[in-house]
Design an enzyme around this catalytic site. Structure first.
Site, PDB file in Angstrom:
ATOM      1  N   LYS A  13     -48.215 -31.989 -49.012  1.00 52.47           N
ATOM      2  CA  LYS A  13     -48.930 -33.392 -48.931  1.00 52.47           C
ATOM      3  C   LYS A  13     -50.024 -33.339 -47.526  1.00 52.47           C
ATOM      4  CE  LYS A  13     -45.288 -36.083 -49.318  1.00 52.47           C
ATOM      5  NZ  LYS A  13     -44.254 -35.186 -49.527  1.00 52.47           N
ATOM      6  N   ARG A  88     -42.912 -44.763 -50.666  1.00 52.11           N
ATOM      7  CA  ARG A  88     -41.665 -43.914 -51.212  1.00 52.11           C
ATOM      8  C   ARG A  88     -40.749 -44.675 -51.794  1.00 52.11           C
ATOM      9  NH1 ARG A  88     -42.493 -40.191 -46.598  1.00 52.11           N
ATOM     10  NH2 ARG A  88     -41.091 -38.154 -46.759  1.00 52.11           N
ATOM     11  N   ARG A 122     -41.655 -23.930 -41.787  1.00 51.99           N
ATOM     12  CA  ARG A 122     -42.921 -24.642 -41.386  1.00 51.99           C
ATOM     13  C   ARG A 122     -42.569 -25.115 -39.835  1.00 51.99           C
ATOM     14  NH1 ARG A 122     -43.855 -30.667 -44.121  1.00 51.99           N
ATOM     15  NH2 ARG A 122     -41.651 -31.267 -43.299  1.00 51.99           N
ATOM     16  N   ARG A 155     -39.475 -29.204 -36.981  1.00 54.12           N
ATOM     17  CA  ARG A 155     -38.980 -30.364 -37.101  1.00 54.12           C
ATOM     18  C   ARG A 155     -37.663 -30.472 -37.126  1.00 54.12           C
ATOM     19  NH1 ARG A 155     -42.556 -33.751 -41.500  1.00 54.12           N
ATOM     20  NH2 ARG A 155     -40.627 -34.378 -42.014  1.00 54.12           N
ATOM     21  N   ARG A 166     -32.989 -35.170 -47.493  1.00 50.26           N
ATOM     22  CA  ARG A 166     -34.403 -35.527 -47.981  1.00 50.26           C
ATOM     23  C   ARG A 166     -34.834 -35.489 -49.336  1.00 50.26           C
ATOM     24  NH1 ARG A 166     -37.521 -32.242 -43.864  1.00 50.26           N
ATOM     25  NH2 ARG A 166     -39.465 -33.257 -44.681  1.00 50.26           N
TER      26      ARG A 166
HETATM   27  P1  AMP Z   1     -42.533 -36.977 -43.718  1.00 46.13           P
HETATM   28  O1  AMP Z   1     -43.297 -36.519 -42.468  1.00 46.13           O
HETATM   29  O2  AMP Z   1     -43.470 -37.755 -44.612  1.00 46.13           O
HETATM   30  O3  AMP Z   1     -41.693 -35.919 -44.308  1.00 46.13           O
HETATM   31  O4  AMP Z   1     -41.596 -38.167 -43.191  1.00 46.13           O
HETATM   32  C1  AMP Z   1     -40.493 -38.020 -42.402  1.00 46.13           C
HETATM   33  C2  AMP Z   1     -39.603 -38.976 -42.253  1.00 46.13           C
HETATM   34  O5  AMP Z   1     -40.151 -40.039 -41.889  1.00 46.13           O
HETATM   35  C3  AMP Z   1     -38.853 -39.247 -43.638  1.00 46.13           C
HETATM   36  O6  AMP Z   1     -37.788 -38.230 -43.712  1.00 46.13           O
HETATM   37  C4  AMP Z   1     -38.366 -40.772 -43.297  1.00 46.13           C
HETATM   38  O7  AMP Z   1     -37.299 -40.668 -42.619  1.00 46.13           O
HETATM   39  C5  AMP Z   1     -39.559 -41.347 -42.569  1.00 46.13           C
HETATM   40  N1  AMP Z   1     -40.444 -41.797 -43.346  1.00 46.13           N
HETATM   41  C6  AMP Z   1     -41.680 -41.329 -43.490  1.00 46.13           C
HETATM   42  N2  AMP Z   1     -42.496 -42.205 -44.467  1.00 46.13           N
HETATM   43  C7  AMP Z   1     -41.512 -43.033 -44.845  1.00 46.13           C
HETATM   44  C8  AMP Z   1     -41.464 -44.077 -45.865  1.00 46.13           C
HETATM   45  N3  AMP Z   1     -42.634 -44.421 -46.806  1.00 46.13           N
HETATM   46  N4  AMP Z   1     -40.489 -44.691 -46.068  1.00 46.13           N
HETATM   47  C9  AMP Z   1     -39.365 -44.609 -45.515  1.00 46.13           C
HETATM   48  N5  AMP Z   1     -39.351 -43.694 -44.528  1.00 46.13           N
HETATM   49  C10 AMP Z   1     -40.356 -42.750 -44.195  1.00 46.13           C
END
Ligand code: AMP
Length: 211
Positions: A13, A88, A122, A155, A166
């Site tokens: 993404k 999400r 990554r 990360r 996740r």
């Molecule tokens: P990402 O970079 O999109 O993988 O997001 C990293 C982390 O941020 C996720 O594992 C969640 O802990 C938090 N997070 C990001 N977007 C959301 C969302 N829309 N709702 C809830 N938690 C989020």
């Protein structure tokens, strides 16, 4: 155009959104990036969400929706956006319909084996957020961002135990959105297993066909 990117962690993404943002001239809005920036800057929000992110759990809807509502009110988001990592959950998707309805939902589809391979390899630039992969998209110089010279890091939630959490959060809370958006005739499926270039060119063909 208002675009949402759906797909499991590691679907590509962020990489897709970077490319789409450049090509379409729309802001790339990643809730994960916004949370990571808040953590780095030690803001109140950052303190609240730090442990949640490290574990790979989802941040509560009220905090996340509030953050997105604020971000979408900014001037650069008025002509459209590419949302990466939001919504999400169904309540988040409902809130988005009320804030500013999405026009197209790209669902990036990839298999679990590839997800694990992508996430464990990554690397992210600590400074500009650019995404690399040690095998498929390595930087020119080990550990250093090609674009800004920043330090590349893994990360904390790309460790295997957090990846499992996740993926479980994705299956339970986010995957139902696929059917939800499909019912609304907004869903566009896109195979996410190829190179970033091939995935993006498949998307461009879809755009052309839609006229
Ligand atoms: P990402 O970079 O999109 O993988 O997001 C990293 C982390 O941020 C996720 O594992 C969640 O802990 C938090 N997070 C990001 N977007 C959301 C969302 N829309 N709702 C809830 N938690 C989020």
């Amino acid at each position: 155009m208002r675009i949402v990117l759906l797909g499991p962690p590691g679907a590509g993404k962020g990489t897709f959104a970077e490319q789409a943002s450049k090509t379409l001239g729309l802001p790339h809005i990643s809730t994960g990036d916004l949370f990571r920036a808040a953590i780095k800057n030690e803001t109140d929000l950052g303190k609240k969400v730090k442990d949640i992110l490290a574990q790979g759990l989802l941040v509560p809807d009220d905090l996340t929706i509030g953050l997105v509502r604020q971000r979408l009110a900014e001037p650069d988001a008025q002509a459209g956006w590419i949302l990466d990592g939001f919504p999400r959950t169904i309540p988040q998707a409902e809130a988005l319909q009320e804030i500013s309805p999405v026009e197209m939902v790209i669902n990036l589809e990839v298999d679990d084996a590839l997800i694990l391979q992508r996430l464990t390899g990554r690397r992210i630039c600590r400074n500009c957020g650019r995404i690399y992969h040690i095998v498929s998209m390595p930087p020119k110089k080990d550990g250093v961002c090609d674009v800004c010279g920043g330090e590349l890091y893994t990360r904390p939630d790309d460790q295997e135990s957090a990846i499992k959490t996740r993926l479980a959060a994705y299956r339970e809370q986010t995957e139902p959105l696929v059917a939800w958006y499909d019912e609304k005739k907004l869903l566009v499926p896109l195979r996410g297993s190829g190179t970033p270039e091939s995935v993006y060119s498949a998307f461009e063909k879809i755009l052309q066909n839609r006229g």
